[in-house]
Design a protein around this motif. Structure first.
Motif, PDB file in Angstrom:
ATOM      1  N   ASN A   1     -31.218  10.227   9.260  1.00  0.00           N
ATOM      2  CA  ASN A   1     -30.324  11.189   8.596  1.00  0.00           C
ATOM      3  C   ASN A   1     -30.461  12.597   9.171  1.00  0.00           C
ATOM      4  N   THR A   2     -31.693  13.030   9.407  1.00  0.00           N
ATOM      5  CA  THR A   2     -31.880  14.421   9.835  1.00  0.00           C
ATOM      6  C   THR A   2     -31.919  14.545  11.366  1.00  0.00           C
ATOM      7  N   CYS A   3     -32.825  13.805  12.003  1.00  0.00           N
ATOM      8  CA  CYS A   3     -32.959  13.944  13.466  1.00  0.00           C
ATOM      9  C   CYS A   3     -31.683  13.505  14.185  1.00  0.00           C
TER      10      CYS A   3
ATOM     11  N   SER B   1     -33.547  14.815   3.249  1.00  0.00           N
ATOM     12  CA  SER B   1     -33.017  14.557   4.604  1.00  0.00           C
ATOM     13  C   SER B   1     -31.591  15.089   4.731  1.00  0.00           C
ATOM     14  N   LYS B   2     -30.835  15.015   3.646  1.00  0.00           N
ATOM     15  CA  LYS B   2     -29.456  15.516   3.659  1.00  0.00           C
ATOM     16  C   LYS B   2     -29.438  17.046   3.578  1.00  0.00           C
ATOM     17  N   LEU B   3     -30.327  17.590   2.753  1.00  0.00           N
ATOM     18  CA  LEU B   3     -30.362  19.052   2.612  1.00  0.00           C
ATOM     19  C   LEU B   3     -30.755  19.717   3.932  1.00  0.00           C
ATOM     20  N   MET B   4     -31.678  19.115   4.649  1.00  0.00           N
ATOM     21  CA  MET B   4     -32.072  19.673   5.950  1.00  0.00           C
ATOM     22  C   MET B   4     -30.881  19.688   6.913  1.00  0.00           C
ATOM     23  N   SER B   5     -30.049  18.656   6.821  1.00  0.00           N
ATOM     24  CA  SER B   5     -28.851  18.628   7.673  1.00  0.00           C
ATOM     25  C   SER B   5     -27.878  19.727   7.251  1.00  0.00           C
ATOM     26  N   GLU B   6     -27.765  19.953   5.946  1.00  0.00           N
ATOM     27  CA  GLU B   6     -26.916  21.067   5.478  1.00  0.00           C
ATOM     28  C   GLU B   6     -27.393  22.383   6.090  1.00  0.00           C
ATOM     29  N   TRP B   7     -28.701  22.565   6.118  1.00  0.00           N
ATOM     30  CA  TRP B   7     -29.241  23.828   6.652  1.00  0.00           C
ATOM     31  C   TRP B   7     -28.969  23.972   8.141  1.00  0.00           C
ATOM     32  N   MET B   8     -29.108  22.858   8.867  1.00  0.00           N
ATOM     33  CA  MET B   8     -28.814  22.920  10.315  1.00  0.00           C
ATOM     34  C   MET B   8     -27.367  23.344  10.540  1.00  0.00           C
TER      35      MET B   8
ATOM     36  N   ASP C   1     -18.700  28.793  17.077  1.00  0.00           N
ATOM     37  CA  ASP C   1     -17.349  28.716  16.508  1.00  0.00           C
ATOM     38  C   ASP C   1     -17.171  27.507  15.606  1.00  0.00           C
ATOM     39  N   LEU C   2     -18.204  26.684  15.495  1.00  0.00           N
ATOM     40  CA  LEU C   2     -18.094  25.496  14.645  1.00  0.00           C
ATOM     41  C   LEU C   2     -17.896  25.910  13.185  1.00  0.00           C
ATOM     42  N   LYS C   3     -16.934  25.267  12.533  1.00  0.00           N
ATOM     43  CA  LYS C   3     -16.750  25.483  11.084  1.00  0.00           C
ATOM     44  C   LYS C   3     -16.990  24.155  10.390  1.00  0.00           C
ATOM     45  N   HIS C   4     -17.601  24.214   9.209  1.00  0.00           N
ATOM     46  CA  HIS C   4     -17.946  22.962   8.547  1.00  0.00           C
ATOM     47  C   HIS C   4     -17.595  22.969   7.065  1.00  0.00           C
ATOM     48  N   VAL C   5     -17.443  21.765   6.534  1.00  0.00           N
ATOM     49  CA  VAL C   5     -17.382  21.586   5.079  1.00  0.00           C
ATOM     50  C   VAL C   5     -18.467  20.574   4.720  1.00  0.00           C
ATOM     51  N   VAL C   6     -19.355  20.985   3.827  1.00  0.00           N
ATOM     52  CA  VAL C   6     -20.350  20.061   3.277  1.00  0.00           C
ATOM     53  C   VAL C   6     -19.781  19.513   1.976  1.00  0.00           C
TER      54      VAL C   6
END
Ligand code: UD1
Length: 331
Positions: free
Chosen positions: A95-97, A146-153, A162-167
């Motif tokens: 999930n994270t790596c 594991s999901k929260l760490m991905s949110e932080w990345m 320039d990347l834009k995201h929606v969590v």
């Protein structure tokens, strides 16, 4: 190639396949990356399925290039909470790596939009009646972490590129395609709606209620059950939002109201026309009494309007899919 491609990781899985189908129906140019560890080839109804891992840098870079990918919807993940407790590194690895690898490839290839499947598990055990997007995150299991760490990345990467995201933080996803083409097929299910439907059809002997002494009106746990079709639609809204220049954001995906375990089991009995064999058991470790989305922001930001906000509809479609699985296995 003029039209911009959309990469769906985990497009052979439960939520990924419903979203992929809606994207395909909308005429999007889609490609799926899935290692089929828990997904199903036949659930991929649109576009090419490439078998592989999001952690495979060479493969991901090739796909981003070959398919002219502008937007990535990242579903691929392990999702079983108790397994994440017993095997945390499996979750941090996949999930994270693997997400870090995918993001590195996206950065290199200049991908513009990233929609990330997160979870209400990032909130842990919120004290308030509802969990809002600005409620403090405090996961209580490696899956949520594991999901929260991905949110932080994602947050940190979007801040400097320039990347834009929606969590999208999913609450309790249930139901299946109302036309019965795809559904929740996971073996060894643990989710209440799936387990209850299996019990209704005699695939398992009974269904347990984990805890009848919670501080809730009927003593059983309350969750915000969202139909998978509505959740899939939220992803299409998020894609539109980003394409129209929307800023990076985090949104809860739920209806903003909940049902108890007993209410869900009552609905399964109604849909199946006969009583379930129900066992009352002790609380399951790590379960909060109540988890309900503060769901105003997603309506406001994405203009998302759910179509299936009805427990009987959710359960009816889950049961219909379970019947289909049963008839396939006896053929
Ligand atoms: C699910 C998600 C989790 C997400 C959460 C959001 C998965 C595997 N889990 O977990 O990622 O963070 O929603 O709210 O996708 N129950 C029973 N008997 C059963 C099974 C469950 O009584 O056989 C009860 C549980 O104690 C709980 C409720 O039903 O009160 C829902 O449980 P479940 O369907 O397992 O989902 P969550 O644990 O809420």
């Amino acid at each position: 190639m003029s039209k911009k491609g959309v990469l769906v990781t985990g497009g052979a899985g439960y939520i990924g396949s419903h979203t992929l189908r809606q994207l395909g129906e909308a005429g999007e140019q889609v490609v799926t990356l899935d290692n089929l560890s828990t997904g199903f080839r036949e659930a991929v109804l649109y576009g090419e399925l490439i078998e592989g891992n999001t952690g495979d840098k060479a493969l991901v870079s090739q796909i981003l290039h070959d398919h002219n990918i502008e937007s990535v919807l990242h579903f691929a993940a392990h999702t079983i909470v108790p397994e994440s407790v017993s095997n945390p590194l499996k979750y941090y690895g996949n999930n994270t790596c693997a997400t870090r690898n995918l993001l590195a490839c996206c950065q290199e290839a200049g991908v513009k939009h990233f929609i990330f499947s997160s979870t209400a598990a990032v909130y842990g055990m919120p004290e308030a009646d509802k969990a809002w997007e600005d409620t403090a995150t405090a996961p209580i299991n490696p899956y949520g972490t594991s999901k929260l760490m991905s949110e932080w990345m994602l947050r940190d990467l979007s801040a400097v590129t320039d990347l834009k995201h929606v969590v999208l933080r999913y609450f309790n996803v249930a139901g299946s395609d109302p036309e019965g083409r795809i559904g929740q097929s996971t073996a060894k299910a643990t989710l209440l709606t799936k387990v209850a439907c299996e019990a209704a059809l005699g695939k398992r002997e009974s269904v347990a209620i984990f805890g009848t002494d919670y501080p809730t009106p009927d003593g059983t746990g309350i969750r915000d059950y969202i139909h998978v079709e509505d959740l899939a639609a939220a992803h299409l809204c998020a894609l539109d939002y980003l394409r129209n220049g929307g800023e990076s954001t985090t949104l809860n995906c739920g209806y903003g109201h909940g049902y108890s375990v007993r209410e869900v089991l009552d609905a399964v009995e109604r849909a199946n026309g006969k009583p379930l064999n129900i066992r009352e058991e002790a609380r399951r470790a790590g379960d909060p009494p109540q988890l309900i989305a503060g769901a105003d922001r997603i309506h406001k930001v994405l203009g998302w309007e759910p179509q299936y906000d009805n427990l009987d509809t959710i359960v009816r479609t889950s049961l219909a899919w379970e019947r289909k699985l049963q008839s396939k296995s006896t053929q």
